[in-house]
Design an enzyme around this catalytic site. Structure first.
Site, PDB file in Angstrom:
ATOM      1  CG  HIS A  53      -0.036   0.135   2.505  1.00  0.00           C
ATOM      2  ND1 HIS A  53       0.539  -0.956   3.124  1.00  0.00           N
ATOM      3  CD2 HIS A  53       0.372   1.220   3.211  1.00  0.00           C
ATOM      4  CE1 HIS A  53       1.258  -0.546   4.155  1.00  0.00           C
ATOM      5  NE2 HIS A  53       1.176   0.774   4.235  1.00  0.00           N
ATOM      6  CG  HIS A  92       7.709   4.629   1.002  1.00  0.00           C
ATOM      7  ND1 HIS A  92       7.475   5.688   1.857  1.00  0.00           N
ATOM      8  CD2 HIS A  92       7.751   3.521   1.790  1.00  0.00           C
ATOM      9  CE1 HIS A  92       7.402   5.238   3.097  1.00  0.00           C
ATOM     10  NE2 HIS A  92       7.553   3.930   3.093  1.00  0.00           N
TER      11      HIS A  92
END
Length: 185
Positions: free
Chosen positions: A44, A129
């Site tokens: 995620h 990220h």
């Protein structure tokens, strides 16, 4: 306080991207000595880590976050390898996420909603990220990141349509479970 469940707010990845980055992980596991490789279903983009949360505070946050559903869906570019920490033994290995204006607006709104219900504002710059691995294992066959960054730089598109609140279940795999979902306009 320690018995409270932990939560975070994130952008989930679609199945194709989960499969794609899981292939990266499978290949990188043979080259790098990380202790933790997140389950592909747990991949995620974090917007806000909340930590332990009391039920009433969680309900307040769930209601406050409904305002982000006014934001429009948008597209991000994801890919390329990066790290946090010591370049020779980085503590986190990640796939990069383009920091677009739309993502910054979404992140800021999530931060504001969380702050309004009593969560501390994050002081560090937001660095979007997708965590691929954590906790460099000292003493194991220490691989090298030299050349790896160049080999893993194929970028893909992610269409951001949803934001979710995940509950963390440390002893499970996958360990994150969606407890609330918000669909962008």
């Amino acid at each position: 306080m320690s018995n409270l469940s932990h939560y975070f707010i994130a952008i989930p990845l679609d199945h194709a991207l989960k499969d794609y980055f899981s292939m990266w992980q499978d290949s990188l596991k043979e080259q790098l000595p990380y202790k933790q490789w997140p389950h592909k279903e747990d991949l995620h983009i974090t917007l806000k880590f909340l930590g332990p949360v009391e039920p009433n505070k969680l309900n307040d946050l769930i209601n406050k976050l409904k305002g982000i559903e006014q934001l429009k869906e948008f597209e991000l570019t994801v890919g390329t390898i990066g790290t946090f920490g010591n370049p020779l033994k980085p503590r986190v290995l990640w796939a990069g996420v383009e920091k677009t204006d739309e993502l910054v607006v979404l992140h800021n709104q999530v931060e504001e909603c969380a702050e309004r219900v009593g969560f501390a504002k994050e002081n560090r710059e937001y660095r979007p990220h997708i965590t691929l691995a954590k906790k460099w294992a000292e003493g194991r066959n220490n691989g090298s990141l030299v050349g790896i960054k160049n080999s893993y730089n194929d970028q893909r598109k992610l269409y951001v349509k949803e934001v979710v609140i995940y509950q963390i279940f440390p002893s499970k795999s996958p360990k994150y479970e969606i407890i609330q979902s918000y669909h962008l306009a």
